[in-house]
Design a protein around this motif. Structure first.
Motif: not given
Length: 158
Positions: A97-104, A113-126, A128-132
């Motif tokens: 299911e989609r979630v309300d919050v992604v934390i990293c 330097d640890a890849g957060i930009i790529e991780y969060l972009a992928d997580a937002r797309r796959r 996160l709920k709309p408005g999350g």
């Protein structure tokens, strides 16, 4: 698990300024009943903060042996039944299911330097709920010239 990996994670947990910033963000963002995804959960501290703030479920994702440290942390804290543990890279993980919050906390020492930009972009797309919400929602990098063998060693590793 290597002792250096554990030492690195203990360093993150022991960084009171960093931890206070995450506590503040969680308090502002997480609402009662929220579903959370913790990318690269490490020790599980961020997921624990989310549960304490009222979240009802955490998907803890980590591709390393730290997933077992997180599992033990949640169980000992009495929250084990509210966490789904996924021992994989977040890019390969699939949530039911989609979630309300992604934390990293994959910010490393320099913010990206640890890849957060790529991780969060992928997580937002796959994931996160709309408005999350994403935590962190933004990063601000401040630099100053310093002379330090330890810092030079970290930067030279790039």
């Amino acid at each position: 698990m290597s002792s250096s990996a554990l030492q690195e994670h203990l360093g993150y947990v022991g960084d009171s300024v960093r931890l206070e910033q995450f506590k503040s963000a969680v308090a502002q963002v997480v609402k009662h009943g929220d579903y959370i995804t913790d990318l690269g959960c490490g020790t599980g501290i961020l997921g624990l903060l989310c549960l304490q703030a009222g979240a009802s479920r955490v998907y803890a994702i980590d591709s390393t042996a730290m997933i077992e440290v997180a599992r033990e942390s949640f169980v000992r804290a009495g929250w084990g039944g509210q966490v789904i543990f996924m021992g994989d890279y977040s890019a390969r993980a699939n949530l039911p299911e989609r979630v309300d919050v992604v934390i990293c906390d994959q910010v490393g020492y320099f913010g990206f330097d640890a890849g957060i930009i790529e991780y969060l972009a992928d997580a937002r797309r796959r994931f996160l709920k709309p408005g999350g919400a994403l935590i962190p929602a933004r990063l601000r990098l401040q630099l100053a010239a310093v002379e330090s063998e330890t810092s030079y060693g970290l930067a030279d590793g790039w």
